[in-house]
Design a protein around this motif. Structure first.
Motif, PDB file in Angstrom:
ATOM      1  N   ASP A 190       0.610  -1.204  -0.159  1.00 19.74           N
ATOM      2  CA  ASP A 190      -0.080  -0.283  -0.224  1.00 19.74           C
ATOM      3  C   ASP A 190       0.772   1.134  -0.108  1.00 19.74           C
ATOM      4  O   ASP A 190       0.093   2.807   0.110  1.00 19.74           O
ATOM      5  CB  ASP A 190      -0.802  -0.187   0.930  1.00 19.74           C
ATOM      6  N   TYR A 191       2.526   1.170  -0.529  1.00 19.11           N
ATOM      7  CA  TYR A 191       2.926   2.167  -0.160  1.00 19.11           C
ATOM      8  C   TYR A 191       3.715   2.029  -1.222  1.00 19.11           C
ATOM      9  O   TYR A 191       4.521   0.985  -1.435  1.00 19.11           O
ATOM     10  CB  TYR A 191       3.907   2.462   1.126  1.00 19.11           C
ATOM     11  N   TRP A 192       4.256   3.063  -2.243  1.00 18.05           N
ATOM     12  CA  TRP A 192       5.216   2.619  -3.173  1.00 18.05           C
ATOM     13  C   TRP A 192       5.756   4.818  -2.639  1.00 18.05           C
ATOM     14  O   TRP A 192       4.928   5.413  -2.877  1.00 18.05           O
ATOM     15  CB  TRP A 192       4.323   3.027  -3.870  1.00 18.05           C
ATOM     16  N   PRO A 193       6.949   4.841  -2.789  1.00 15.55           N
ATOM     17  CA  PRO A 193       7.609   5.946  -2.835  1.00 15.55           C
ATOM     18  C   PRO A 193       6.966   7.643  -3.828  1.00 15.55           C
ATOM     19  O   PRO A 193       6.841   6.871  -5.247  1.00 15.55           O
ATOM     20  CB  PRO A 193       9.188   6.228  -3.215  1.00 15.55           C
ATOM     21  N   PRO A 194       6.411   8.693  -4.367  1.00 13.06           N
ATOM     22  CA  PRO A 194       5.593   9.249  -4.720  1.00 13.06           C
ATOM     23  C   PRO A 194       6.239   9.076  -6.099  1.00 13.06           C
ATOM     24  O   PRO A 194       6.016   9.637  -7.124  1.00 13.06           O
ATOM     25  CB  PRO A 194       5.513   9.958  -4.318  1.00 13.06           C
ATOM     26  N   GLN A 195       7.446   9.311  -6.300  1.00 12.22           N
ATOM     27  CA  GLN A 195       8.447   9.208  -7.627  1.00 12.22           C
ATOM     28  C   GLN A 195       8.249   7.707  -8.610  1.00 12.22           C
ATOM     29  O   GLN A 195       8.573   8.059  -9.787  1.00 12.22           O
ATOM     30  CB  GLN A 195       9.084  10.021  -6.934  1.00 12.22           C
ATOM     31  N   TYR A 196       7.644   6.637  -7.748  1.00 13.47           N
ATOM     32  CA  TYR A 196       7.973   5.594  -8.163  1.00 13.47           C
ATOM     33  C   TYR A 196       6.381   5.302  -8.459  1.00 13.47           C
ATOM     34  O   TYR A 196       5.681   4.039  -9.244  1.00 13.47           O
ATOM     35  CB  TYR A 196       8.156   4.768  -7.785  1.00 13.47           C
ATOM     36  N   LEU A 197       5.204   5.558  -8.235  1.00 16.21           N
ATOM     37  CA  LEU A 197       4.370   5.509  -8.640  1.00 16.21           C
ATOM     38  C   LEU A 197       3.923   5.004  -9.904  1.00 16.21           C
ATOM     39  O   LEU A 197       3.427   4.960 -10.331  1.00 16.21           O
ATOM     40  CB  LEU A 197       3.509   6.702  -8.138  1.00 16.21           C
ATOM     41  N   ARG A 198       3.953   5.628 -10.863  1.00 17.38           N
ATOM     42  CA  ARG A 198       3.905   5.738 -12.521  1.00 17.38           C
ATOM     43  C   ARG A 198       4.858   4.293 -12.663  1.00 17.38           C
ATOM     44  O   ARG A 198       4.225   3.827 -14.086  1.00 17.38           O
ATOM     45  CB  ARG A 198       4.448   6.753 -13.015  1.00 17.38           C
ATOM     46  N   ALA A 199       5.371   3.651 -12.173  1.00 19.04           N
ATOM     47  CA  ALA A 199       6.542   3.126 -13.053  1.00 19.04           C
ATOM     48  C   ALA A 199       5.897   1.596 -12.083  1.00 19.04           C
ATOM     49  O   ALA A 199       6.329   0.578 -12.286  1.00 19.04           O
ATOM     50  CB  ALA A 199       7.759   3.226 -12.590  1.00 19.04           C
ATOM     51  N   ARG A 200       4.331   2.150 -11.135  1.00 22.11           N
ATOM     52  CA  ARG A 200       4.433   0.789 -10.799  1.00 22.11           C
ATOM     53  C   ARG A 200       3.656  -0.634 -11.397  1.00 22.11           C
ATOM     54  O   ARG A 200       2.944  -0.207 -11.899  1.00 22.11           O
ATOM     55  CB  ARG A 200       3.177   0.913  -9.437  1.00 22.11           C
ATOM     56  N   PRO A 201       4.201  -1.578 -11.174  1.00 26.85           N
ATOM     57  CA  PRO A 201       3.255  -2.366 -11.744  1.00 26.85           C
ATOM     58  C   PRO A 201       2.010  -2.765 -11.626  1.00 26.85           C
ATOM     59  O   PRO A 201       0.928  -2.691 -10.674  1.00 26.85           O
ATOM     60  CB  PRO A 201       4.611  -3.940 -11.555  1.00 26.85           C
ATOM     61  N   ARG A 202       1.188  -2.965 -12.519  1.00 22.58           N
ATOM     62  CA  ARG A 202      -0.087  -2.835 -11.945  1.00 22.58           C
ATOM     63  C   ARG A 202      -0.781  -4.794 -12.531  1.00 22.58           C
ATOM     64  O   ARG A 202       0.067  -5.369 -13.694  1.00 22.58           O
ATOM     65  CB  ARG A 202      -0.961  -2.634 -13.240  1.00 22.58           C
TER      66      ARG A 202
END
Length: 141
Positions: A129-141
């Motif tokens: 439930d946490y990803w660094p904000p700068q990595y959210l666009r790269a988060r695998p879906r």
């Protein structure tokens, strides 16, 4: 140490479980000292080994120091972390699931792959439930 930091902060101790020298420091001695340290207020023990004596042969291999954490945790009845060429999410997960240690500490693997924890969670099927904000666009879906 406990008197200085109070009860709010944990006291962690890193031990070298063996110096790998014939008739040198060993896991049994480490377990004894860990028990003393726990009685004096230490909370958690990071178990490593070696690097203290020149000219010794250290048998490197995946998870080569995990047995020390397992032994010291059992012998001293203290919470421990394991280290030592733990390089895959599956390997780290197995150490914990098999009850060999209470935690896994990563050193060189995090230098090689600073995103190891995020990758490990994904590979192990954990939805963080946490990803660094700068990595959210790269988060695998």
């Amino acid at each position: 140490m406990r008197d200085t930091v109070g009860d709010e902060l944990p006291v962690l101790v890193r031990f070298s479980a063996t110096d790998w020298a014939d008739d040198g420091w060993d896991a049994e001695q480490t377990a004894k000292v860990a028990g003393w340290a726990q009685a004096a207020g230490a909370d958690f023990f990071d178990i490593s080994s070696g690097g203290l004596v020149g000219g010794v042969r250290i048998p490197l291999g995946p998870g080569y120091q995990v047995p020390f954490a397992e032994q010291i945790g059992a012998d001293a009845d203290v919470p421990v972390s394991a280290v030592g060429l733990i390089t895959t999410p599956q390997q780290a997960d197995a150490v914990i699931r098999d009850g060999r240690a209470d935690a896994v500490m990563l050193g060189r693997e995090l230098l090689r792959d600073p995103h190891f924890p995020l990758r490990a969670a994904r590979e192990l099927g954990v939805d963080l439930d946490y990803w660094p904000p700068q990595y959210l666009r790269a988060r695998p879906r």
